[in-house]
Design a protein around this motif. Structure first.
Motif, mmCIF file in Angstrom:
data_model
loop_
_atom_site.group_PDB
_atom_site.id
_atom_site.type_symbol
_atom_site.label_atom_id
_atom_site.label_comp_id
_atom_site.label_asym_id
_atom_site.label_seq_id
_atom_site.Cartn_x
_atom_site.Cartn_y
_atom_site.Cartn_z
ATOM 1 N N SER A 169 0.830 -1.217 0.000
ATOM 2 C CA SER A 169 0.000 0.000 0.000
ATOM 3 C C SER A 169 0.855 1.253 0.000
ATOM 4 O O SER A 169 0.865 2.012 0.959
ATOM 5 C CB SER A 169 -0.923 0.003 1.219
ATOM 6 N N PRO A 170 1.611 1.493 -1.089
ATOM 7 C CA PRO A 170 2.491 2.668 -1.121
ATOM 8 C C PRO A 170 1.706 3.975 -1.016
ATOM 9 O O PRO A 170 0.708 4.182 -1.712
ATOM 10 C CB PRO A 170 3.182 2.547 -2.484
ATOM 11 N N ALA A 171 2.143 4.826 -0.092
ATOM 12 C CA ALA A 171 1.607 6.177 0.088
ATOM 13 C C ALA A 171 0.173 6.203 0.609
ATOM 14 O O ALA A 171 -0.422 7.275 0.726
ATOM 15 C CB ALA A 171 1.697 6.978 -1.211
ATOM 16 N N LEU A 172 -0.402 5.057 0.939
ATOM 17 C CA LEU A 172 -1.766 5.028 1.473
ATOM 18 C C LEU A 172 -1.759 5.544 2.904
ATOM 19 O O LEU A 172 -0.874 5.216 3.690
ATOM 20 C CB LEU A 172 -2.311 3.605 1.424
ATOM 21 N N THR A 173 -2.763 6.328 3.266
ATOM 22 C CA THR A 173 -2.778 6.931 4.598
ATOM 23 C C THR A 173 -4.214 7.199 5.045
ATOM 24 O O THR A 173 -5.169 7.018 4.278
ATOM 25 C CB THR A 173 -1.960 8.250 4.593
ATOM 26 N N GLY A 174 -4.357 7.597 6.304
ATOM 27 C CA GLY A 174 -5.660 8.032 6.815
ATOM 28 C C GLY A 174 -6.707 6.942 6.818
ATOM 29 O O GLY A 174 -6.440 5.766 7.063
ATOM 30 N N ASP A 175 -7.947 7.354 6.533
ATOM 31 C CA ASP A 175 -9.074 6.421 6.571
ATOM 32 C C ASP A 175 -8.935 5.294 5.552
ATOM 33 O O ASP A 175 -9.372 4.165 5.808
ATOM 34 C CB ASP A 175 -10.387 7.177 6.340
ATOM 35 N N ASP A 176 -8.346 5.609 4.397
ATOM 36 C CA ASP A 176 -8.165 4.563 3.389
ATOM 37 C C ASP A 176 -7.228 3.471 3.902
ATOM 38 O O ASP A 176 -7.470 2.279 3.694
ATOM 39 C CB ASP A 176 -7.615 5.162 2.094
ATOM 40 N N LEU A 177 -6.166 3.864 4.581
ATOM 41 C CA LEU A 177 -5.255 2.876 5.154
ATOM 42 C C LEU A 177 -5.959 2.045 6.224
ATOM 43 O O LEU A 177 -5.784 0.819 6.288
ATOM 44 C CB LEU A 177 -4.020 3.562 5.746
ATOM 45 N N LYS A 178 -6.767 2.692 7.061
ATOM 46 C CA LYS A 178 -7.501 1.965 8.094
ATOM 47 C C LYS A 178 -8.434 0.929 7.474
ATOM 48 O O LYS A 178 -8.529 -0.211 7.953
ATOM 49 C CB LYS A 178 -8.294 2.934 8.955
#
Length: 547
Positions: free
Chosen positions: A176-185
Motif C-alpha cells: 500500500s504505497p503512500a496510502l494513509t488516513g481512513d483509506d489505510l484503516k
C-alpha cells in the motif's frame, strides 16, 4: 551432533556459553558449559520476509545455495512474477524447484494476477485458484495485495481471495504505497497484516499503530533501510527484514546479515535487530522452524561475532549445508534436473524503427522522472526534442525513449520518455517488467532500442545491453525470468551487464531492476504499460503530450 559456543537465544533475549546437541534434525539438549572467549556465536538463521525469487534471476534451488552462504535459511516468497506469465503452473514450478534443496521455502498464493487490467499478462489467477492453492502446506497465505482500489471498493473477487485466506487461518500480505488516513484503516481492517512499501518513517509508524507488521526492504532498486531503521527499536516484534527484489551478485556481497550489520553499527539494540531478522517472521506466519529451543528443528547459523555476522556454518534440519562459509552438498535433496523443456510464454514478433517512431504534436511531453533507490516516480513536463517531425531521445537533458511491448500477444509497442538513467549511448532491454513481464527497453537511439528488443525476442526472454554492434546478453529461458544456470555464473554475467551499461553512461547501480518497475502501474506516479502511459495516482491512462 554437538556444537559449542556462545549461544544466542533470541527468543528469550539471553546469551550463554554452552553446547547444543541435536539428532534426527531436532535439538534434543542445551547445556551451559564453559567455552573460550573466542568461541563462535550460535544463533537462529535469518528469514527474508518478502522476496520474489524470480527477481534473483535464479530458480529456487540455485537461489538457496547463495542464500545459505549468507546465513539465510528461509524465505516468505510470492511467486506472482512467474504466475503473471504462466499462472498456477508457474507457482507449481517454483514449489517443485524448492523441494530439491534443504531450505525453508514458504510460497504465497499470488493475489493479483494480472496486477491490474491496464496491462497484458500471460495468465489469470482467480479466487477459485487461490482457494485451491491455500490448501497446500507449502502455501503460507495470500501474496501482496496490490489491488488497493479493489480492497477499498469491496470488489467481490478481491475480497473473495482475502476472505478465503483468512478462513484458512493464513496471512494476507499487503502492498500500500503512500496510502494513509481512513483509506489505510479500511485497507488494514480488511485483514491485511503486513506492508513492505513504506518509504518514510511516518508511513511505518502509522501502520504500526494499526497493528500491521512492517517489512523493511533493502533490495537492488528499492532501498528503504536508512529511512526506516528507527522503527526497529520503536516497535520490536512488528518489524521484519526483506529484500523484495535482489540480484544474485548483490546477495553474494551481503544479504540479511548485511542489514543486521548496518543496524548494529547504527547503535540499534541487538535483541531488537535479531528479533526482526530471525523471530518475527516465524511468529507472524506460524512457521515451525528452529529458534534454538529444545524440540525445535536444528536450524541455526554459526558466526564469528555479533557486529559483522561473518558466517562460518549453516545448519538446516540438522544438515551441515554451509561449512567454512561455503555451501556443501548436504543442501541437496534431489539432484535430478527439472524438465529442460523450460516453461515460457512468448508471442512477441520482431519490430522495426518505424514501429517506435513518436510523431511530434503541439506542447510539452510527460516524462517519467526516476531517482536512485526508489520505485516511486514523478511526472515531469519537458520540451520535446524533435527531429524530422519525430520526438527522439534528448541526451543532453537525460531524456530517453522508453518502449513497452507485449510479449503475451502480437501487438504494437507503446512509447514514452524517461529521465534519470543517464545513458548517453546504446540501449538496454529486458523481459522483467513488473508485473506482467512484457518487454521493456530504453535507449539513446531508436536503432539501438530496436536491436535490444529484437535480441530479447530472439532469446525468448532475458536481459541485454547493446551499443551498435557490441552487446552483452543474459538469456532467461524459464518464463523469461530465470536462468537454469547456477548463481555464480548468473551473477558474473549480470555484473558484466551492469558494467557495460555504466560504460554507456548509466548512473544507476541496478538499471534493469529500476527499469523493471517502470511498467508497474500500482506504484505512483506515472508508468508505461504495454497499453499506454498510465497515471498511477488517478488509475487511468494519460496522454503523452500536454498543451
Amino acid at each position: 551432533m554437538i556444537v559449542r559456543g556462545h549461544i544466542v537465544d533470541v527468543l528469550n533475549r539471553r546469551m550463554f556459553d554452552g553446547e547444543i546437541e541435536f539428532e534426527n534434525g531436532k535439538i534434543v539438549r542445551r547445556t551451559e558449559v564453559a567455552v573460550p572467549d573466542n568461541a563462535p556465536y550460535i544463533m537462529p538463521g535469518f528469514y527474508d520476509s518478502h522476496i520474489h525469487i524470480e527477481s534473483t534471476l535464479l530458480t529456487p534451488e540455485h537461489y538457496a545455495r547463495l542464500a545459505v552462504e549468507q546465513g539465510t535459511i528461509g524465505v516468505i516468497t510470492d511467486p506472482h512474477e512467474i504466475a503473471n506469465v504462466l499462472g498456477v503452473d508457474g507457482v507449481n514450478y517454483m514449489i517443485d524447484s524448492g523441494k530439491k534443496v534443504r531450505f525453508h521455502f514458504h510460497f504465497a498464493a499470488p493475489a493479483c494476477v494480472p496486477a491490474t487490467p491496464f496491462e497484458t499478462a500471460g495468465a489469470t489467477v482467480d479466487s477459485r485458484m487461490v482457494t485451491e492453492l491455500l490448501k497446500r502446506d507449502e502455501v503460507y497465505g495470500l501474496g501482496e495485495m496490490m489491488n488497493v482500489p479493489g480492497v477499498l471498493s469491496n470488489d467481490p473477487e478481491t475480497m473473495a481471495k482475502i476472505n478465503a485466506t483468512l478462513a484458512a487461518g493464513k496471512i494476507v500480505d499487503g502492498h500500500s504505497p503512500a496510502l494513509t488516513g481512513d483509506d489505510l484503516k479500511k485497507y488494514q481492517a480488511a485483514g491485511i497484516s503486513t506492508d513492505h512499501e513504506c518509504t518514510t518513517l511516518a508511513e511505518a509508524r502509522e501502520r504500526v499503530k494499526l497493528g500491521m507488521t512492517i517489512q523493511i526492504r533493502e533490495g537492488s532498486a528499492a532501498c528503504d533501510f536508512d529511512a526506516l531503521a528507527p522503527i526497529i527499536a520503536e516497535a520490536p516484534g512488528q518489524v521484519m527484514f526483506c529484500s523484495d527484489d535482489k540480484y544474485p551478485d548483490e546477495i553474494g556481497q551481503g544479504y540479511l546479515n548485511a542489514m543486521c550489520r548496518r543496524a548494529i553499527h547504527r547503535g540499534l539494540p541487538l535483541w531488537d535487530v535479531l528479533t526482526a531478522a530471525c523471530v518475527t517472521p516465524l511468529k507472524l506466519y506460524g512457521l515451525k522452524h528452529g529458534l534454538l529451543q529444545v524440540g525445535d528443528n536444528a536450524d541455526f547459523i554459526v558466526v564469528d561475532n555479533l557486529q559483522e555476522f561473518n558466517l562460518q556454518e549453516t545448519y538446516i534440519d540438522g544438515y551441515h549445508v554451509v561449512d567454512d562459509g561455503l555451501c556443501t552438498e548436504q543442501i541437496v535433496i534431489d539432484d535430478t534436473p527439472l524438465d529442460t523443456n523450460y516453461p515460457n510464454h512468448f508471442l512477441a514478433e520482431p519490430i522495426t524503427v518505424d514501429d517506435i517512431a513518436v510523431p511530434a504534436h503541439e506542447g510539452n511531453i510527460k516524462v517519467i522522472g526516476t531517482t536512485e533507490g526508489s520505485l516511486l516516480t514523478t511526472q515531469m513536463l519537458m520540451t520535446p526534442k524533435i527531429e524530422n517531425g519525430l520526438v527522439v531521445s534528448d541526451i543532453p537533458h537525460d531524456v530517453l525513449k522508453l518502449v513497452c511491448l507485449s510479449r503475451h500477444s502480437k501487438a504494437k509497442p507503446v512509447m514514452g520518455f524517461i529521465h534519470g538513467f543517464g545513458l548517453r549511448r546504446g540501449a538496454i532491454a529486458s523481459t522483467i517488467g513488473h508485473d506482467s513481464h512484457n518487454i521493456i527497453a530504453l535507449g539513446a537511439t531508436d536503432e539501438d532500442i530496436v536491436c535490444a528488443i529484437n535480441t530479447i525476442i530472439e532469446m525468448k526472454g532475458g536481459l541485454v545491453v547493446v551499443d551498435g554492434k557490441d552487446a552483452v546478453e543474459l538469456a532467461l529461458p524459464i518464463a523469461g525470468l530465470m536462468s537454469y544456470r547456477n548463481g555464480a555464473r548468473v551473477a558474473k554475467r549480470h555484473y558484466q551487464l551492469k558494467n557495460f551499461a555504466e560504460r554507456l553512461g548509466c548512473r544507476y547501480k541496478a538499471p534493469f531492476m529500476t527499469m523493471a518497475f517502470m511498467s508497474l502501474s500500482v506504484i505512483p506516479e506515472i508508468k508505461l504499460t504495454d497499453k499506454g502511459l498510465f497515471d498511477a495516482t488517478k488509475f487511468e491512462f494519460t496522454d503523452l503530450f500536454v498543451k
